[in-house]
Motif scaffolding. Structure first.
Motif, PDB file in Angstrom:
ATOM      1  N   ARG A 109       0.839  -1.205   0.000  1.00 40.00           N
ATOM      2  CA  ARG A 109       0.000   0.000   0.000  1.00 40.00           C
ATOM      3  C   ARG A 109       0.873   1.254   0.000  1.00 40.00           C
ATOM      4  O   ARG A 109       1.828   1.357   0.771  1.00 40.00           O
ATOM      5  N   TRP A 111       0.889   5.782  -0.652  1.00 42.99           N
ATOM      6  CA  TRP A 111       0.062   6.992  -0.595  1.00 42.99           C
ATOM      7  C   TRP A 111       0.822   8.167  -1.189  1.00 42.99           C
ATOM      8  O   TRP A 111       1.940   8.463  -0.775  1.00 42.99           O
ATOM      9  N   ALA A 113       0.380  11.873  -1.058  1.00 38.18           N
ATOM     10  CA  ALA A 113      -0.443  12.736  -0.201  1.00 38.18           C
ATOM     11  C   ALA A 113      -0.716  14.127  -0.774  1.00 38.18           C
ATOM     12  O   ALA A 113      -1.523  14.859  -0.240  1.00 38.18           O
ATOM     13  N   LEU A 141      -3.032   5.160  -3.127  1.00 41.85           N
ATOM     14  CA  LEU A 141      -4.020   6.196  -2.843  1.00 41.85           C
ATOM     15  C   LEU A 141      -3.400   7.547  -3.196  1.00 41.85           C
ATOM     16  O   LEU A 141      -2.291   7.857  -2.773  1.00 41.85           O
ATOM     17  N   THR A 143      -4.188  11.625  -2.927  1.00 46.44           N
ATOM     18  CA  THR A 143      -5.107  12.593  -2.327  1.00 46.44           C
ATOM     19  C   THR A 143      -4.638  14.017  -2.588  1.00 46.44           C
ATOM     20  O   THR A 143      -3.449  14.271  -2.770  1.00 46.44           O
ATOM     21  N   PHE A 210       0.496   2.283   5.519  1.00 43.28           N
ATOM     22  CA  PHE A 210       1.163   2.306   4.215  1.00 43.28           C
ATOM     23  C   PHE A 210       2.625   1.863   4.341  1.00 43.28           C
ATOM     24  O   PHE A 210       3.252   2.043   5.386  1.00 43.28           O
ATOM     25  N   VAL A 213       4.901   6.674   1.954  1.00 50.45           N
ATOM     26  CA  VAL A 213       4.093   7.882   1.773  1.00 50.45           C
ATOM     27  C   VAL A 213       4.942   8.946   1.088  1.00 50.45           C
ATOM     28  O   VAL A 213       6.027   9.294   1.556  1.00 50.45           O
ATOM     29  N   THR A 237       0.249   6.816   9.893  1.00 50.38           N
ATOM     30  CA  THR A 237      -0.288   6.044   8.759  1.00 50.38           C
ATOM     31  C   THR A 237       0.733   5.044   8.209  1.00 50.38           C
ATOM     32  O   THR A 237       0.413   4.275   7.309  1.00 50.38           O
TER      33      THR A 237
END
Length: 273
Positions: A109, A111, A113, A141, A143, A210, A213, A237
């Motif tokens: 996973r 991210w 950010a 992910l 964002t 995660f 990141v 996270t």
């Protein structure tokens, strides 16, 4: 539309509005920035100047216009494989380690950010495919505060000038196809990334955990207190030993108890303790 000087009280109002809505600190003397970013909104609303825009915002408290102003003032500079040393470190050190550690679950996973128009998340997705992780359960992910840029990210469509910046020709040929004058990213890559609107000042711990990141070139826009709070949330996270990657002008200064700074393949990485 001729340029009209922004009244001091309106400049203060815009500074406070952007800070209260997004936590972004805009210094004095940035009139040119307000002019270049807000003039399209002024035109769209049929107004004459930024002062008129401020008057409208104060009179109506129209949330939609206020949101538009904040989104326009957030910087969305990004490009494919930005800071190549980071991707080299991921490729040569992080991924081999994760391949070993996650052999049983085959789950990873990540991210992005401050995803902006998606190039960072998609660069990582292409790297994972190139490293033979296409059959793993990999989730990326992406964002951003701005819903507008995320719509572009989801579309996976990029202009010639955007694919010219940082994207190796071999990957352009392999993962994109021509779409009129633009380039369309393949469904295979797009499916690996999911995009959501998130304000980094909110609690983020439920998003994780995660393995990596990216939070690059965004902390510089926050004040010191907000920055530390965000770094603590980012730590929450990450898996222990997970990597946080910051922009070149940013550090995790002040929370050394949470992150260990390391130089890996010429890249600065912060390991979650």
């Amino acid at each position: 539309m001729h340029t009209v000087e922004i009244y001091t009280e309106n400049y203060r109002f815009l500074q406070q509005h952007v800070y209260s809505q997004a936590g972004i600190v805009l210094e004095d003397g940035k009139d040119y920035l307000f002019e270049s970013r807000l003039t399209p909104i002024v035109r769209q609303l049929g107004l004459d100047s930024i002062n008129d825009l401020c008057a409208l915002m104060l009179a109506t408290r129209e949330a939609g216009i206020g949101r538009q102003v904040v989104e326009a003032m957030t910087t969305n500079e990004t490009y494919f494989f930005r800071d190549p040393a980071h991707y080299k470190a991921i490729q040569s050190i992080l991924l081999p380690r994760l391949k070993k550690e996650r052999q049983d679950t085959k789950k990873l996973r990540f991210w992005s950010a401050a995803a902006s128009t998606g190039q960072e998340a998609y660069s990582l997705a292409m790297l994972l495919l190139e490293e033979g992780l296409g059959d793993w359960n990999t989730q990326i992910l992406g964002t951003d505060f701005s819903s507008q840029v995320l719509d572009r990210a989801r579309s996976g469509k990029y202009q010639q000038i955007e694919v010219n910046r940082g994207l190796p020709a071999a990957l352009l040929v392999k993962y994109f196809r021509r779409s009129g004058v633009d380039w369309q990213l393949s469904d295979q890559v797009r499916r690996m990334a999911n995009f959501e609107t998130i304000d980094l000042r909110a609690s983020m711990r439920s998003l994780g955990p995660f393995d990596l990141v990216f939070c690059r070139n965004v902390l510089i826009y926050f004040d010191a207190e907000t920055k530390l709070r965000i770094l603590r949330e980012l730590h929450g996270t990450l898996f222990r030993g997970g990597w946080l990657l910051l922009g070149g002008a940013e550090t995790a200064f002040g929370i050394e108890e949470l992150f260990e700074k390391q130089i890996v393949e010429n890249a600065t990485v912060y390991l979650a303790r």
